[in-house]
Design a protein around this motif. Structure first.
Motif, PDB file in Angstrom:
ATOM      1  N   LEU A  68     -60.483  42.665-120.349  1.00  0.00           N
ATOM      2  CA  LEU A  68     -60.107  43.588-120.239  1.00  0.00           C
ATOM      3  C   LEU A  68     -59.130  43.772-119.134  1.00  0.00           C
ATOM      4  O   LEU A  68     -59.652  43.465-118.004  1.00  0.00           O
ATOM      5  N   ILE A  69     -57.912  44.400-119.151  1.00  0.00           N
ATOM      6  CA  ILE A  69     -56.900  44.491-118.113  1.00  0.00           C
ATOM      7  C   ILE A  69     -56.618  45.889-117.811  1.00  0.00           C
ATOM      8  O   ILE A  69     -56.300  46.248-116.547  1.00  0.00           O
ATOM      9  N   ARG A  70     -56.769  46.906-118.709  1.00  0.00           N
ATOM     10  CA  ARG A  70     -56.593  48.250-118.514  1.00  0.00           C
ATOM     11  C   ARG A  70     -57.318  49.045-119.626  1.00  0.00           C
ATOM     12  O   ARG A  70     -57.421  48.566-120.679  1.00  0.00           O
ATOM     13  N   ASP A  71     -57.857  49.908-119.077  1.00  0.00           N
ATOM     14  CA  ASP A  71     -58.624  50.856-120.066  1.00  0.00           C
ATOM     15  C   ASP A  71     -57.885  52.590-119.692  1.00  0.00           C
ATOM     16  O   ASP A  71     -58.336  52.949-118.851  1.00  0.00           O
ATOM     17  N   GLU A  72     -57.338  52.844-120.757  1.00  0.00           N
ATOM     18  CA  GLU A  72     -56.468  54.084-120.387  1.00  0.00           C
ATOM     19  C   GLU A  72     -56.678  55.357-121.517  1.00  0.00           C
ATOM     20  O   GLU A  72     -56.735  54.767-122.535  1.00  0.00           O
ATOM     21  N   VAL A  73     -56.874  56.264-121.254  1.00  0.00           N
ATOM     22  CA  VAL A  73     -56.869  57.628-122.096  1.00  0.00           C
ATOM     23  C   VAL A  73     -55.444  58.127-122.136  1.00  0.00           C
ATOM     24  O   VAL A  73     -54.526  58.294-121.246  1.00  0.00           O
TER      25      VAL A  73
END
Length: 230
Positions: free
Chosen positions: A142-147
């Motif tokens: 995982l490099i980014r977790d974005e809403v």
């Protein structure tokens, strides 16, 4: 707001017994309402917090719903002020960070159950629909977790162009789509299936793999990939 309940005469002894059970046996030694009762007594130490704990669990349907509730909703329960609401929110924040760390400390695809546990804890009890994208590198880390969007009680605006553009900006090799159904039923709608296939096709054209679309509800989760829908 009405005044909170007064403490009974043996409050100190009761709290000592709770503390002893907690320290000897950990969280499993206490019932749900006792865990919340002890948490609240750290924030509001001079009153009996058992009735408040039980009222909170009734109001929000259990620990999951309680921890996910916002401060305004918590404050509508008799006896819950800013300190008690903050204690509940900090407990939720710690739990989510722990689950997130367990889910993302190694490749997502080899740690799938931990990812599902994290997503359910973070999203299942939200009262509005939230659409998020997990961006992965070539090793599926995982490099980014974005809403990406938040919608009404039953829909979130999802723009394919924005999803793919963001993946390109981040250099994502793959993505996982996630959203919640506030109704509690994670069964995909026709719109869910259609937007998933559109994003999958758009991503493939740019060399970005769509691994899955996970729908979260209080009644469980659905993987569109596992159902053969993508």
């Amino acid at each position: 707001m009405a005044a909170p309940p007064s403490p009974p005469g043996d409050t100190a002894g009761h709290r000592e017994r709770l503390r002893g059970r907690l320290l000897a046996g950990g969280g499993d030694a206490l019932l749900d309402h006792e865990l919340i009762e002890y948490l609240l007594m750290l924030a509001i130490p001079r009153i009996d917090t058992k009735p408040i704990a039980k009222a909170l669990l009734r109001e929000f349907g259990g620990i999951g719903g309680l921890l996910a509730a916002d401060a305004e909703a918590l404050g509508r329960v008799r006896g819950v002020g800013p300190s008690a609401a903050a204690a509940i929110k900090i407990a939720h924040g710690i739990a989510i960070r722990l689950l997130r760390a367990e889910a993302t400390d190694r490749p997502i695809l080899s740690n799938w159950q931990a990812l599902l546990d994290y997503l359910r804890a973070d999203m299942a009890h939200h009262g509005i629909e939230r659409f998020r994208v997990l961006h992965l590198n070539t090793r599926n880390i995982l490099i980014r977790d974005e809403v990406m969007s938040e919608g009404s009680i039953d829909q979130a605006a999802v723009h394919v162009r924005e999803v793919i553009r963001r993946a390109i900006d981040l250099g994502s090799a793959a993505i996982i789509l996630v959203h919640n159904h506030p109704s509690g039923d994670p069964a995909p709608s026709r719109a869910d299936i259609a937007i998933t296939r559109t994003i999958a096709d758009a991503g493939a054209a740019m060399g970005i793999v769509l691994h899955d679309h996970i729908i979260i509800g209080v009644n469980g989760h659905v993987s569109l990939k596992a159902q053969g829908l993508i």
